[in-house]
Design a protein around this motif. Structure first.
Motif, PDB file in Angstrom:
ATOM      1  N   PRO A   1       0.799  -1.238   0.000  1.00 22.20           N
ATOM      2  CA  PRO A   1       0.000   0.000   0.000  1.00 22.20           C
ATOM      3  C   PRO A   1       0.825   1.279   0.000  1.00 22.20           C
ATOM      4  CG  PRO A   1      -0.982  -1.597   1.468  1.00 22.20           C
ATOM      5  CD  PRO A   1       0.332  -2.186   1.032  1.00 22.20           C
ATOM      6  N   THR A   2       2.076   1.247   0.500  1.00 16.85           N
ATOM      7  CA  THR A   2       2.865   2.480   0.610  1.00 16.85           C
ATOM      8  C   THR A   2       4.219   2.415  -0.076  1.00 16.85           C
ATOM      9  OG1 THR A   2       3.737   1.738   2.751  1.00 16.85           O
ATOM     10  CG2 THR A   2       1.758   3.127   2.778  1.00 16.85           C
ATOM     11  N   THR A   3       4.601   1.271  -0.641  1.00 18.53           N
ATOM     12  CA  THR A   3       5.893   1.158  -1.322  1.00 18.53           C
ATOM     13  C   THR A   3       5.711   0.368  -2.611  1.00 18.53           C
ATOM     14  OG1 THR A   3       6.488  -0.887  -0.155  1.00 18.53           O
ATOM     15  CG2 THR A   3       7.169   1.214   0.855  1.00 18.53           C
ATOM     16  N   ALA A   4       6.645   0.562  -3.521  1.00 13.56           N
ATOM     17  CA  ALA A   4       6.608  -0.175  -4.787  1.00 13.56           C
ATOM     18  C   ALA A   4       7.999  -0.179  -5.390  1.00 13.56           C
ATOM     19  CB  ALA A   4       5.600   0.440  -5.751  1.00 13.56           C
ATOM     20  N   GLU A   5       8.216  -1.146  -6.265  1.00 12.89           N
ATOM     21  CA  GLU A   5       9.497  -1.252  -6.970  1.00 12.89           C
ATOM     22  C   GLU A   5       9.199  -1.547  -8.434  1.00 12.89           C
ATOM     23  OE1 GLU A   5      13.710  -3.768  -6.718  1.00 12.89           O
ATOM     24  OE2 GLU A   5      12.179  -3.926  -5.128  1.00 12.89           O
ATOM     25  N   MET A   6       9.899  -0.877  -9.310  1.00 12.38           N
ATOM     26  CA  MET A   6       9.604  -0.982 -10.744  1.00 12.38           C
ATOM     27  C   MET A   6      10.893  -1.076 -11.544  1.00 12.38           C
ATOM     28  SD  MET A   6       7.452   1.733 -13.079  1.00 12.38           S
ATOM     29  CE  MET A   6       5.867   0.953 -12.866  1.00 12.38           C
ATOM     30  N   LEU A   7      10.849  -1.836 -12.620  1.00  6.99           N
ATOM     31  CA  LEU A   7      11.948  -1.949 -13.573  1.00  6.99           C
ATOM     32  C   LEU A   7      11.536  -1.236 -14.856  1.00  6.99           C
ATOM     33  CD1 LEU A   7      14.754  -3.341 -14.025  1.00  6.99           C
ATOM     34  CD2 LEU A   7      13.483  -5.207 -15.112  1.00  6.99           C
ATOM     35  N   LEU A   8      12.407  -0.340 -15.355  1.00  7.55           N
ATOM     36  CA  LEU A   8      12.064   0.449 -16.540  1.00  7.55           C
ATOM     37  C   LEU A   8      13.190   0.391 -17.562  1.00  7.55           C
ATOM     38  CD1 LEU A   8      11.176   2.540 -13.856  1.00  7.55           C
ATOM     39  CD2 LEU A   8       9.817   3.358 -15.776  1.00  7.55           C
ATOM     40  N   ALA A   9      12.812   0.249 -18.819  1.00  7.90           N
ATOM     41  CA  ALA A   9      13.740   0.399 -19.945  1.00  7.90           C
ATOM     42  C   ALA A   9      13.516   1.788 -20.522  1.00  7.90           C
ATOM     43  CB  ALA A   9      13.484  -0.678 -20.982  1.00  7.90           C
ATOM     44  N   MET A  10      14.562   2.610 -20.535  1.00  6.67           N
ATOM     45  CA  MET A  10      14.457   4.007 -20.933  1.00  6.67           C
ATOM     46  C   MET A  10      15.169   4.246 -22.266  1.00  6.67           C
ATOM     47  SD  MET A  10      12.878   5.024 -18.150  1.00  6.67           S
ATOM     48  CE  MET A  10      12.857   6.793 -18.426  1.00  6.67           C
ATOM     49  N   GLN A  11      14.604   5.134 -23.015  1.00  6.37           N
ATOM     50  CA  GLN A  11      15.268   5.676 -24.199  1.00  6.37           C
ATOM     51  C   GLN A  11      15.186   7.189 -24.127  1.00  6.37           C
ATOM     52  OE1 GLN A  11      13.663   4.078 -27.817  1.00  6.37           O
ATOM     53  NE2 GLN A  11      14.597   2.063 -27.525  1.00  6.37           N
ATOM     54  N   GLY A  12      16.102   7.851 -24.813  1.00  4.75           N
ATOM     55  CA  GLY A  12      16.087   9.299 -24.777  1.00  4.75           C
ATOM     56  C   GLY A  12      17.021   9.895 -25.803  1.00  4.75           C
ATOM     57  N   GLN A  13      17.178  11.190 -25.675  1.00  5.82           N
ATOM     58  CA  GLN A  13      18.102  11.888 -26.573  1.00  5.82           C
ATOM     59  C   GLN A  13      18.795  12.995 -25.800  1.00  5.82           C
ATOM     60  OE1 GLN A  13      15.403  13.157 -29.649  1.00  5.82           O
ATOM     61  NE2 GLN A  13      14.909  15.077 -28.605  1.00  5.82           N
ATOM     62  N   ARG A  14      20.036  13.260 -26.153  1.00  8.29           N
ATOM     63  CA  ARG A  14      20.845  14.280 -25.478  1.00  8.29           C
ATOM     64  C   ARG A  14      21.323  15.269 -26.519  1.00  8.29           C
ATOM     65  NH1 ARG A  14      24.965  12.092 -21.221  1.00  8.29           N
ATOM     66  NH2 ARG A  14      22.902  11.721 -20.274  1.00  8.29           N
ATOM     67  N   GLY A  15      21.077  16.528 -26.179  1.00  8.88           N
ATOM     68  CA  GLY A  15      21.475  17.596 -27.100  1.00  8.88           C
ATOM     69  C   GLY A  15      20.262  18.170 -27.815  1.00  8.88           C
ATOM     70  N   SER A  16      20.475  19.352 -28.450  1.00  7.77           N
ATOM     71  CA  SER A  16      19.401  20.018 -29.189  1.00  7.77           C
ATOM     72  C   SER A  16      19.781  20.287 -30.645  1.00  7.77           C
ATOM     73  CB  SER A  16      19.034  21.343 -28.500  1.00  7.77           C
ATOM     74  OG  SER A  16      20.181  22.165 -28.354  1.00  7.77           O
ATOM     75  N   ASP A  17      21.048  20.220 -30.913  1.00  4.47           N
ATOM     76  CA  ASP A  17      21.512  20.431 -32.283  1.00  4.47           C
ATOM     77  C   ASP A  17      21.347  19.142 -33.082  1.00  4.47           C
ATOM     78  OD1 ASP A  17      22.722  21.038 -34.637  1.00  4.47           O
ATOM     79  OD2 ASP A  17      24.617  21.701 -33.744  1.00  4.47           O
ATOM     80  N   PRO A  18      20.598  19.173 -34.173  1.00  2.16           N
ATOM     81  CA  PRO A  18      20.400  17.945 -34.954  1.00  2.16           C
ATOM     82  C   PRO A  18      21.701  17.318 -35.425  1.00  2.16           C
ATOM     83  CG  PRO A  18      18.853  19.653 -35.641  1.00  2.16           C
ATOM     84  CD  PRO A  18      19.815  20.308 -34.713  1.00  2.16           C
ATOM     85  N   GLN A  19      22.754  18.126 -35.573  1.00  2.00           N
ATOM     86  CA  GLN A  19      24.009  17.578 -36.049  1.00  2.00           C
ATOM     87  C   GLN A  19      24.739  16.779 -34.976  1.00  2.00           C
ATOM     88  OE1 GLN A  19      24.831  17.777 -39.226  1.00  2.00           O
ATOM     89  NE2 GLN A  19      22.953  18.974 -39.610  1.00  2.00           N
TER      90      GLN A  19
END
Length: 322
Positions: A265-283
């Motif tokens: 009721p007050t705790t939980a544990e989760m496994l996540l696979a993350m994707q992302g991107q770093r930066g703002s310049d397309p190059q």
């Protein structure tokens, strides 16, 4: 032939058979003596199965059921040996005696109740046997040579005692069901609710925690600090200070898959696979993949917050197009 001789030649009439109890009266007495206690034991057994094994609640149900069984045995075996009848039989004015009208005795009564299994085994035929038996006997009566007859005396307080027993049985059943709902069902429902909440909210919380933009850095970091517990906040602040000291760039994550590993009721544990991107310049834009295990705690305001975050697979970056 003299009168006395004539009288002597007439056969004497057989003595009248002692009256026996009506079947419906025996059913009523059995309901008070056994069925009420059986209902309590069955109720306690069912709620014990729902309780965590060997927990205090489980032991409470088990001990209570054992005490009810002892009470039923005492009422059916010990009490008749002392007073002549059980509570149920006293209410209906019945007593168990031998065929010659003598007291049945404690051991005969005990074996007789065990022998009622013979009445139950053949589709309860033994319990119906008194309907057509001349002396209204069950299989157990035939085996133990006993009969149930109208009692020769009365127990004036029998109805009051029986009413108290039935009320106590009802209260125990209701208390067991109520406690089971309160402790077991409500807990399980709370766990299920927590699992559903964290499955929906957990990925979004982690995405907001790990994502930030260069032009809104302070705002994003403040928001992230509000998503963690007090105990984890110093660790997060240290990581944010390290980011400030490095070359700033946009960092955005999103969860592509997730699984709830555990929940309460007050705790939980989760496994996540993350994707992302770093930066703002397309190059120079780089794509990121990482796997994290996150522990959550529900705060006093009912909101889930990150209590710990462990990186299982460090972020891997690939340049755009690679």
């Amino acid at each position: 032939m003299t009168t006395s001789a004539v009288l002597e030649s007439v056969p004497a009439e057989p003595p009248a058979a002692a009256p026996v109890a009506l079947w419906r009266a025996r059913v009523g007495a059995f309901a008070i003596d056994v069925i009420a206690g059986l209902a309590v034991v069955v109720t306690l057994a069912l709620v014990a199965l729902a309780a965590p094994p060997y927990s205090p609640l489980w032991w409470t149900y088990t001990v209570a059921a054992a005490l009810v069984v002892v009470a039923v045995v005492v009422n059916r075996v010990v009490l008749p040996a002392l007073t002549g009848f059980s509570v149920g039989r006293a209410v209906f004015g019945l007593e168990v005696v031998t065929r010659d009208g003598g007291a049945a005795g404690m051991w005969r009564l005990l074996v007789r109740d065990i022998a009622h299994l013979l009445d139950t085994a053949p589709l309860f035929v033994g319990w119906l046997w008194p309907l057509w038996d001349r002396r209204r006997r069950t299989f157990a009566d035939l085996l133990l040579r006993t009969e149930v007859r109208p009692a020769s005396r009365r127990w004036d307080d029998a109805r009051r005692v029986a009413a108290g027993w039935l009320i106590a049985a009802t209260v125990i059943c209701l208390a067991a069901v109520a406690s089971s709902y309160q402790v077991v069902y409500r807990h399980e429902r709370a766990v299920e609710t927590a699992r559903e909440q964290i499955a929906e909210e957990g990925p979004r919380i982690v995405e907001q925690l790990l994502s930030y933009r260069k032009d809104t850095l302070q705002e994003d970091f403040s928001r992230a600090q509000g998503l963690v517990t007090d105990s984890y906040r110093p660790q997060l602040e240290a990581q944010q200070n390290a980011v400030r000291g490095a070359e700033l760039t946009d960092n955005e994550y999103w969860a592509v898959s997730s699984a709830v590993l555990a929940a309460s009721p007050t705790t939980a544990e989760m496994l996540l696979a993350m994707q992302g991107q770093r930066g703002s310049d397309p190059q120079t834009l780089k794509f990121i993949t990482a796997t994290v295990r996150v522990e959550f705690e529900k705060s006093g305001d009912g909101q889930w917050r990150v209590a710990n975050l462990t990186v299982l697979k460090k972020p891997q970056m690939n340049a755009q197009g690679q």
